[in-house]
Design an enzyme around this catalytic site. Structure first.
Site, mmCIF file in Angstrom:
data_model
loop_
_atom_site.group_PDB
_atom_site.id
_atom_site.type_symbol
_atom_site.label_atom_id
_atom_site.label_comp_id
_atom_site.label_asym_id
_atom_site.label_seq_id
_atom_site.Cartn_x
_atom_site.Cartn_y
_atom_site.Cartn_z
ATOM 1 C CG LEU A 125 -15.351 -15.235 1.374
ATOM 2 C CD1 LEU A 125 -15.230 -15.601 2.860
ATOM 3 C CD2 LEU A 125 -14.239 -15.961 0.590
ATOM 4 C CD GLN A 279 2.531 -16.459 -42.793
ATOM 5 O OE1 GLN A 279 3.085 -15.369 -42.979
ATOM 6 N NE2 GLN A 279 3.157 -17.599 -42.977
ATOM 7 C CD GLU A 363 -15.360 -19.922 -7.585
ATOM 8 O OE1 GLU A 363 -14.480 -20.768 -7.401
ATOM 9 O OE2 GLU A 363 -16.563 -20.208 -7.748
HETATM 10 N N1 CAA Z 1 -6.680 -24.411 1.811
HETATM 11 C C1 CAA Z 1 -6.818 -24.420 3.153
HETATM 12 N N2 CAA Z 1 -6.472 -23.364 3.935
HETATM 13 C C2 CAA Z 1 -5.970 -22.289 3.320
HETATM 14 C C3 CAA Z 1 -5.799 -22.215 1.925
HETATM 15 C C4 CAA Z 1 -6.177 -23.352 1.166
HETATM 16 N N3 CAA Z 1 -6.053 -23.387 -0.156
HETATM 17 N N4 CAA Z 1 -5.285 -21.009 1.616
HETATM 18 C C5 CAA Z 1 -5.145 -20.331 2.772
HETATM 19 N N5 CAA Z 1 -5.547 -21.111 3.817
HETATM 20 C C6 CAA Z 1 -5.553 -20.789 5.228
HETATM 21 C C7 CAA Z 1 -4.134 -20.526 5.739
HETATM 22 O O1 CAA Z 1 -3.495 -21.734 6.075
HETATM 23 C C8 CAA Z 1 -4.396 -19.647 6.947
HETATM 24 O O2 CAA Z 1 -4.778 -20.407 8.055
HETATM 25 P P1 CAA Z 1 -3.785 -20.557 9.346
HETATM 26 O O3 CAA Z 1 -3.534 -19.171 9.859
HETATM 27 O O4 CAA Z 1 -4.536 -21.432 10.279
HETATM 28 O O5 CAA Z 1 -2.514 -21.206 8.818
HETATM 29 C C9 CAA Z 1 -5.626 -18.847 6.547
HETATM 30 O O6 CAA Z 1 -6.235 -19.548 5.457
HETATM 31 C C10 CAA Z 1 -5.290 -17.437 6.112
HETATM 32 O O7 CAA Z 1 -4.363 -17.544 5.033
HETATM 33 P P2 CAA Z 1 -3.291 -16.415 4.737
HETATM 34 O O8 CAA Z 1 -2.485 -16.124 5.961
HETATM 35 O O9 CAA Z 1 -2.587 -16.826 3.497
HETATM 36 O O10 CAA Z 1 -4.270 -15.159 4.495
HETATM 37 P P3 CAA Z 1 -4.070 -13.866 3.619
HETATM 38 O O11 CAA Z 1 -5.063 -12.911 4.118
HETATM 39 O O12 CAA Z 1 -2.641 -13.454 3.565
HETATM 40 O O13 CAA Z 1 -4.448 -14.338 2.108
HETATM 41 C C11 CAA Z 1 -5.942 -15.051 0.388
HETATM 42 C C12 CAA Z 1 -5.495 -15.166 1.839
HETATM 43 C C13 CAA Z 1 -5.319 -16.194 -0.399
HETATM 44 C C14 CAA Z 1 -5.574 -13.745 -0.272
HETATM 45 C C15 CAA Z 1 -7.457 -15.208 0.514
HETATM 46 O O14 CAA Z 1 -7.985 -14.144 1.284
HETATM 47 C C16 CAA Z 1 -8.176 -15.302 -0.800
HETATM 48 O O15 CAA Z 1 -8.215 -16.370 -1.399
HETATM 49 N N6 CAA Z 1 -8.803 -14.169 -1.254
HETATM 50 C C17 CAA Z 1 -9.661 -14.208 -2.428
HETATM 51 C C18 CAA Z 1 -11.090 -14.440 -1.995
HETATM 52 C C19 CAA Z 1 -11.877 -15.176 -3.022
HETATM 53 O O16 CAA Z 1 -11.379 -15.996 -3.764
HETATM 54 N N7 CAA Z 1 -13.178 -14.916 -3.024
HETATM 55 C C20 CAA Z 1 -14.074 -15.621 -3.872
HETATM 56 C C21 CAA Z 1 -15.486 -15.483 -3.374
HETATM 57 S S1 CAA Z 1 -16.561 -16.728 -4.011
HETATM 58 C C22 CAA Z 1 -16.842 -16.341 -5.591
HETATM 59 O O17 CAA Z 1 -16.279 -15.447 -6.133
HETATM 60 C C23 CAA Z 1 -17.855 -17.256 -6.280
HETATM 61 C C24 CAA Z 1 -18.179 -16.871 -7.642
HETATM 62 O O18 CAA Z 1 -17.834 -15.826 -8.086
HETATM 63 C C25 CAA Z 1 -18.949 -17.698 -8.504
HETATM 64 P P1 FAD Z 2 -10.885 -5.861 -4.478
HETATM 65 O O1 FAD Z 2 -10.491 -6.896 -3.520
HETATM 66 O O2 FAD Z 2 -11.230 -4.518 -3.940
HETATM 67 O O3 FAD Z 2 -9.764 -5.714 -5.577
HETATM 68 C C1 FAD Z 2 -9.665 -4.605 -6.463
HETATM 69 C C2 FAD Z 2 -8.388 -4.769 -7.293
HETATM 70 O O4 FAD Z 2 -7.243 -4.735 -6.425
HETATM 71 C C3 FAD Z 2 -8.321 -6.108 -8.031
HETATM 72 O O5 FAD Z 2 -7.693 -5.947 -9.272
HETATM 73 C C4 FAD Z 2 -7.459 -6.960 -7.126
HETATM 74 O O6 FAD Z 2 -6.809 -8.026 -7.794
HETATM 75 C C5 FAD Z 2 -6.472 -5.922 -6.619
HETATM 76 N N1 FAD Z 2 -5.881 -6.347 -5.336
HETATM 77 C C6 FAD Z 2 -6.497 -6.481 -4.129
HETATM 78 N N2 FAD Z 2 -5.631 -6.932 -3.211
HETATM 79 C C7 FAD Z 2 -4.443 -7.101 -3.837
HETATM 80 C C8 FAD Z 2 -3.128 -7.538 -3.415
HETATM 81 N N3 FAD Z 2 -2.897 -7.914 -2.157
HETATM 82 N N4 FAD Z 2 -2.137 -7.561 -4.330
HETATM 83 C C9 FAD Z 2 -2.378 -7.192 -5.627
HETATM 84 N N5 FAD Z 2 -3.581 -6.767 -6.084
HETATM 85 C C10 FAD Z 2 -4.592 -6.724 -5.197
HETATM 86 N N6 FAD Z 2 -18.289 -13.551 -4.006
HETATM 87 C C11 FAD Z 2 -18.849 -14.507 -3.216
HETATM 88 O O7 FAD Z 2 -18.523 -14.619 -2.041
HETATM 89 N N7 FAD Z 2 -19.799 -15.343 -3.717
HETATM 90 C C12 FAD Z 2 -20.218 -15.280 -4.994
HETATM 91 O O8 FAD Z 2 -21.073 -16.064 -5.400
HETATM 92 C C13 FAD Z 2 -19.660 -14.289 -5.851
HETATM 93 N N8 FAD Z 2 -20.078 -14.147 -7.126
HETATM 94 C C14 FAD Z 2 -19.642 -13.077 -7.866
HETATM 95 C C15 FAD Z 2 -20.227 -12.813 -9.110
HETATM 96 C C16 FAD Z 2 -19.869 -11.669 -9.821
HETATM 97 C C17 FAD Z 2 -20.515 -11.387 -11.128
HETATM 98 C C18 FAD Z 2 -18.880 -10.793 -9.290
HETATM 99 C C19 FAD Z 2 -18.493 -9.524 -10.015
HETATM 100 C C20 FAD Z 2 -18.284 -11.069 -8.091
HETATM 101 C C21 FAD Z 2 -18.662 -12.203 -7.357
HETATM 102 N N9 FAD Z 2 -18.131 -12.462 -6.093
HETATM 103 C C22 FAD Z 2 -18.678 -13.429 -5.293
HETATM 104 C C23 FAD Z 2 -17.148 -11.550 -5.524
HETATM 105 C C24 FAD Z 2 -15.748 -11.754 -6.087
HETATM 106 O O9 FAD Z 2 -15.180 -12.924 -5.573
HETATM 107 C C25 FAD Z 2 -14.932 -10.501 -5.733
HETATM 108 O O10 FAD Z 2 -15.404 -9.454 -6.555
HETATM 109 C C26 FAD Z 2 -13.438 -10.704 -5.928
HETATM 110 O O11 FAD Z 2 -12.939 -11.633 -4.992
HETATM 111 C C27 FAD Z 2 -12.669 -9.383 -5.819
HETATM 112 O O12 FAD Z 2 -13.036 -8.640 -4.701
HETATM 113 P P2 FAD Z 2 -13.420 -7.079 -4.846
HETATM 114 O O13 FAD Z 2 -14.452 -6.987 -5.914
HETATM 115 O O14 FAD Z 2 -13.776 -6.570 -3.506
HETATM 116 O O15 FAD Z 2 -12.115 -6.387 -5.368
#
Ligand code: CAA
Ligand code: FAD
Length: 379
Positions: A125, A279, A363
């Site tokens: 993603l 403690q 995540e």
């Molecule tokens: N289940 C189903 N749908 C959901 C949902 C949920 N839990 N949360 C949001 N949605 C849907 C909403 O209903 C909306 O859809 P509709 O317009 O049809 O209603 C759509 O998603 C967009 O939602 P928002 O309007 O709330 O969007 P936003 O931009 O204001 O915020 C967010 C969304 C919660 C910030 C989201 O962008 C988010 O979760 N960001 C973090 C990304 C993330 O977690 N990345 C992880 C990458 S994977 C990874 O990291 C793996 C690893 O490390 C091992």
């Molecule tokens: P940014 O989004 O640029 O955020 C920077 C800072 O700003 C953070 O502190 C954040 O909390 C803050 N911030 C941003 N927006 C807001 C807001 N609206 N309000 C308040 N604070 C905010 N992604 C995948 O898709 N798949 C994977 O398998 C995966 N594995 C990963 C493994 C590792 C080791 C790492 C480091 C990352 C991985 N990720 C993966 C990506 C990870 O999910 C992102 O790094 C994470 O979601 C944050 O995005 P960013 O790094 O672009 O930080």
């Protein structure tokens, strides 16, 4: 309300505990130092059924519940979070996503080998300019009739070079914003798909994190998951479950560090007493124990809700936020209790402290979890 595990849950927890001690622990310091992926150990975890834990036996999974998954994630993460993140991504992002939303053909072709642990998966993603703001996808999947033409870059992908099956989110119709995003199954080896350099990380150094590049990759239409434009909803739904896995990983890192600190405090002498007679140290251990127990309950509650088919997104965000905070605090205190010994590698707590940090970032960062939770609270 019952605070008891079933026989089956206790057995799987013991199996994970034994595996972590005998197979993960021996090489964990070396793998961390050399950023070596635990390939052999991942293969064994596949054989034990840890890579398709919640997948139905119909698709060669272990058919267990989310509570068992939390127990296994905690045990593995006490020792090696680089290995446990493979379990988390494969189970809750890739297998769960395919089982819940895939077609029968997609399940037979991709889910079965993933659940057996014959191959591993990746969830793609994040992009260079789209992390927390995940709707801002730049990767494009242009509709060419019978296939999509995929172009763009994904960042930070766990299992980046070791996976065979990649679930990739990409924008097909930008005018529809997040409703124009598709989730596509991309296979390693598809022409135009290349893996970028490995990231040199602070923690989970054994995990295999890469950027991925897509240059005119032809992805057949039958590899789209769900309806046209379902990709963002797919990602969000799957991540709600994924956060239970990462919460349990954080819990394991915290409880691993706590156990080490507790044992050390009972042995180490200072001022003619053991540290555990002081403690100041007792209070640290008490705070750790409370916060770990609270984290465990939050993880189990989220898993229980998922098992019951009840809404769990808020509960999983609460578990991830609190457990990751606990992992950070506990590991810092565990290093402190170890004094100078905590600062060197062979006592393990310095690695756990470095590994803890990622649980507050991936995540969804802690700030993003607060957004998810506060939106629910204010509904
Ligand atoms: N289940 C189903 N749908 C959901 C949902 C949920 N839990 N949360 C949001 N949605 C849907 C909403 O209903 C909306 O859809 P509709 O317009 O049809 O209603 C759509 O998603 C967009 O939602 P928002 O309007 O709330 O969007 P936003 O931009 O204001 O915020 C967010 C969304 C919660 C910030 C989201 O962008 C988010 O979760 N960001 C973090 C990304 C993330 O977690 N990345 C992880 C990458 S994977 C990874 O990291 C793996 C690893 O490390 C091992
Ligand atoms: P940014 O989004 O640029 O955020 C920077 C800072 O700003 C953070 O502190 C954040 O909390 C803050 N911030 C941003 N927006 C807001 C807001 N609206 N309000 C308040 N604070 C905010 N992604 C995948 O898709 N798949 C994977 O398998 C995966 N594995 C990963 C493994 C590792 C080791 C790492 C480091 C990352 C991985 N990720 C993966 C990506 C990870 O999910 C992102 O790094 C994470 O979601 C944050 O995005 P960013 O790094 O672009 O930080």
């Amino acid at each position: 309300m019952y605070f008891e595990f079933s026989e089956e849950q206790l057995m799987i927890r013991q199996a994970a505990r034994d595996f972590a001690q005998t197979e993960l622990k021996p090489g964990v310091i070396e793998r961390d130092e050399h950023q070596r992926f635990p390939a052999e150990q991942v293969k064994m975890m596949g054989e034990l059924g840890f890579l398709g834990m919640m997948v139905s036996p119909k698709y060669s999974g272990s058919g267990m519940d989310a509570i068992s998954y939390v127990l296994v994630m905690e045990e593995l993460s006490k020792i090696d979070a680089s290995a446990s993140v493979v379990v988390s991504v494969n189970n809750s992002l890739v297998c769960y996503g395919l089982e819940k939303y895939g077609t029968e053909e997609q399940k037979q072709k991709y889910l079965v080998p993933l659940a057996k642990g014959e191959v591993i998966g990746a969830f793609c993603l994040s992009e260079p300019e789209a992390g927390s703001d995940a709707t801002a996808q730049s990767t494009t999947a242009i509709d060419m009739g019978d296939h999509y033409l995929l172009n763009g870059t994904k960042n930070w992908i766990t299992n980046g070079s070791t996976a065979s099956t990649y679930l990739v989110m990409a924008q097909t119709d930008a005018s529809q914003r997040h409703h124009g995003i598709n989730a596509l199954i991309v296979e390693k080896g598809m022409p135009g798909f290349t893996v970028g350099a490995k990231e040199n990380k602070m923690g989970i150094r054994g995990s295999d994190t890469h950027s991925l590049h897509f240059n005119d990759v032809k992805v057949p239409k039958e590899n789209r998951i769900g309806e046209e434009g379902f990709g963002f909803k797919f990602a969000m739904t799957v991540l709600a479950g994924g956060r239970i896995g990462i919460a349990a990983q954080a819990l394991g890192i915290a409880s691993g560090a706590y156990e080490l600190a507790l044992n050390y405090a009972k042995e180490r002498k200072a001022f003619s007493k053991t540290l555990s007679d002081l403690q100041a140290i007792q209070f640290k251990l008490a705070d750790m124990a409370i916060e770990i127990e609270a984290s465990r309950l939050l993880c189990l509650k989220a898993a229980w809700l998922k098992d019951k088919g009840l809404p769990y997104a808020q509960a999983s965000s609460m578990a991830k936020l609190y457990a990751s905070q606990t992992a950070m605090k506990t590991t810092v205190e565990a290093v402190q209790i170890h004094g100078g010994y905590g600062f060197v590698k062979e006592y393990h707590v310095e690695r756990l402290m470095r590994d803890a940090k990622i649980t507050q970032i991936y995540e969804g960062t802690s700030e993003i979890q607060r957004i998810v939770i506060s939106r629910e609270v204010l509904k």
